[in-house]
Design a protein around this motif. Structure first.
Motif, mmCIF file in Angstrom:
data_model
loop_
_atom_site.group_PDB
_atom_site.id
_atom_site.type_symbol
_atom_site.label_atom_id
_atom_site.label_comp_id
_atom_site.label_asym_id
_atom_site.label_seq_id
_atom_site.Cartn_x
_atom_site.Cartn_y
_atom_site.Cartn_z
ATOM 1 N N THR A 185 0.885 -1.132 0.000
ATOM 2 C CA THR A 185 0.000 0.000 0.000
ATOM 3 C C THR A 185 0.922 1.180 0.000
ATOM 4 O OG1 THR A 185 -0.352 0.716 2.232
ATOM 5 C CG2 THR A 185 -1.774 -1.079 1.315
ATOM 6 N N VAL A 219 -3.667 6.354 -4.552
ATOM 7 C CA VAL A 219 -4.043 4.935 -4.524
ATOM 8 C C VAL A 219 -3.116 4.161 -3.578
ATOM 9 C CG1 VAL A 219 -5.019 4.957 -6.856
ATOM 10 C CG2 VAL A 219 -2.611 4.351 -6.540
ATOM 11 N N SER A 276 -2.759 0.828 -3.825
ATOM 12 C CA SER A 276 -2.270 -0.364 -4.518
ATOM 13 C C SER A 276 -1.751 0.063 -5.887
ATOM 14 C CB SER A 276 -3.413 -1.369 -4.641
ATOM 15 O OG SER A 276 -3.434 -1.920 -5.924
ATOM 16 N N GLY A 320 -4.217 -0.051 -8.378
ATOM 17 C CA GLY A 320 -5.510 0.542 -8.026
ATOM 18 C C GLY A 320 -5.848 1.780 -8.827
ATOM 19 N N SER A 321 -7.116 2.189 -8.749
ATOM 20 C CA SER A 321 -7.513 3.416 -9.431
ATOM 21 C C SER A 321 -8.244 4.365 -8.485
ATOM 22 C CB SER A 321 -8.387 3.103 -10.647
ATOM 23 O OG SER A 321 -9.515 2.383 -10.222
ATOM 24 N N MET A 322 -8.774 3.851 -7.393
ATOM 25 C CA MET A 322 -9.500 4.697 -6.448
ATOM 26 C C MET A 322 -8.540 5.310 -5.432
ATOM 27 S SD MET A 322 -12.709 4.910 -6.959
ATOM 28 C CE MET A 322 -13.536 5.230 -5.406
ATOM 29 N N PRO A 323 -8.696 6.627 -5.150
ATOM 30 C CA PRO A 323 -7.846 7.205 -4.109
ATOM 31 C C PRO A 323 -8.160 6.599 -2.744
ATOM 32 C CG PRO A 323 -9.477 8.802 -4.878
ATOM 33 C CD PRO A 323 -9.622 7.591 -5.735
ATOM 34 N N SER A 324 -7.229 6.764 -1.834
ATOM 35 C CA SER A 324 -7.437 6.258 -0.472
ATOM 36 C C SER A 324 -8.487 7.132 0.213
ATOM 37 C CB SER A 324 -6.113 6.331 0.273
ATOM 38 O OG SER A 324 -6.327 6.133 1.649
ATOM 39 N N CYS A 371 2.149 7.271 -5.068
ATOM 40 C CA CYS A 371 1.528 6.645 -6.241
ATOM 41 C C CYS A 371 0.490 7.597 -6.829
ATOM 42 C CB CYS A 371 0.917 5.298 -5.831
ATOM 43 S SG CYS A 371 0.717 4.156 -7.209
ATOM 44 N N LYS A 372 -0.266 7.113 -7.798
ATOM 45 C CA LYS A 372 -1.231 7.940 -8.512
ATOM 46 C C LYS A 372 -2.155 8.678 -7.526
ATOM 47 C CE LYS A 372 -4.510 6.325 -11.326
ATOM 48 N NZ LYS A 372 -4.972 5.233 -12.166
#
Ligand code: 4AZ
Length: 278
Positions: free
Chosen positions: A34, A166, A168, A171-175, A218-219
């Motif tokens: 993560t 993100v 992961s 992943g594409s969804m923000p935390s 990350c993104k």
């Protein structure tokens, strides 16, 4: 690559199966990391963190450096899309799904240095003037001064990066909650080698990674702060993928040039975009 293909071709089905298993394993291992490799921070322990949102969706991080000014990455302007009408800065957040303690402010203007290059990633820094001053309060919203030092950091310096990006690599969804990760400053030459000089890691950039936990920005972490020994020394610029120690996170380092530019813009509160040559 050709050689690799030849090995696969000649290796036969057994090798192909083994490679498939290996890559699935790698994917699974990736989704464990993560930020990536980080942890949720104590709520409101970073009251200067800004979530920059387009139509209520988080797209970039930022730092409140004055009550009406946010510092972020220049390339976030591309992420914002056509109109600044849809962009808002959210302050005082921990969970992005909760509006408790938060202040939502529209954007008055962006300032990107004329020397920013999307290709070379140089001077990936942007100032945002908010439509109004935010309310500074001890609970959730405070300013963080940019480090005045302008000096380079030693290799191995322990730093922290924070953001709602993100968690992961795939992943594409923000935390939902604000995450933080420990990263160490890397040798520039080594980083240059990892990236094959694409981009060239200049003196005004930093590379940081965490080999033990594969922690990384990350993104969605772009524009967010890099803090080393509590000093706000840089911001997330990018990198190739996330959590790969051979492709470290790349950061804009606040050099003397950047500091002068920031102070000049804030002082003059100029009304034009793309102001100033660094
Ligand atoms: C991004 O797309 C991004 N691993 C941010 C940071 C890193 C990679 C991508 C560094 O915003």
């Amino acid at each position: 690559m050709e050689r690799f293909n030849r090995i696969i071709r000649f290796g036969g089905p057994l090798l192909q199966t083994a490679l498939l298993i290996a890559s699935v394993w790698k994917l699974a291992a990736c989704s464990e990391v993560t930020i990536v490799g980080g942890h949720e921070v104590k709520p409101h322990s970073r009251p200067w963190m800004v979530s920059l949102q387009v139509k209520n969706s988080h797209v970039c991080g930022g730092t409140l450096i004055r009550d009406q000014w946010v510092l972020t990455a220049a390339h976030c302007k591309g992420v914002f899309g056509e109109s600044k009408k849809f962009v808002e800065a959210v302050l005082g957040a921990h969970s992005l799904t909760s509006s408790k303690n938060t202040q939502r402010v529209a954007i008055e203007e962006y300032y990107v240095p004329g020397t920013y290059s999307d290709r070379t990633k140089e001077d990936d820094i942007m100032l945002i003037k908010l439509k109004m001053k935010v309310k500074i309060n001890s609970k959730a919203v405070k300013v963080k001064e940019v480090s005045k030092s302008g000096k380079d950091l030693q290799v191995g310096t322990q730093c922290q990066v924070t953001g709602w990006g993100v968690v992961s690599a795939t992943g594409s969804m923000p935390s939902d909650t604000l995450q933080g990760a420990e990263v160490d400053i890397l040798d520039r030459k080594l980083c240059d080698c990892f990236y094959n000089r694409n981009p060239v890691i200049t003196q005004d950039m930093l590379c940081a990674s965490n080999n033990k936990r594969q922690a990384d920005a990350c993104k969605g972490d772009s524009g967010g702060p890099l803090e080393c020994k509590k000093a706000f020394v840089g911001l997330v610029s990018g990198g190739l993928g996330c959590g790969n120690p051979k492709k470290p996170g790349v950061y804009t380092r606040f050099s003397k040039r950047h500091l002068d530019w920031i102070h000049k813009i804030i002082k003059h509160q100029s009304n034009t975009t793309n102001v100033g040559i660094l």
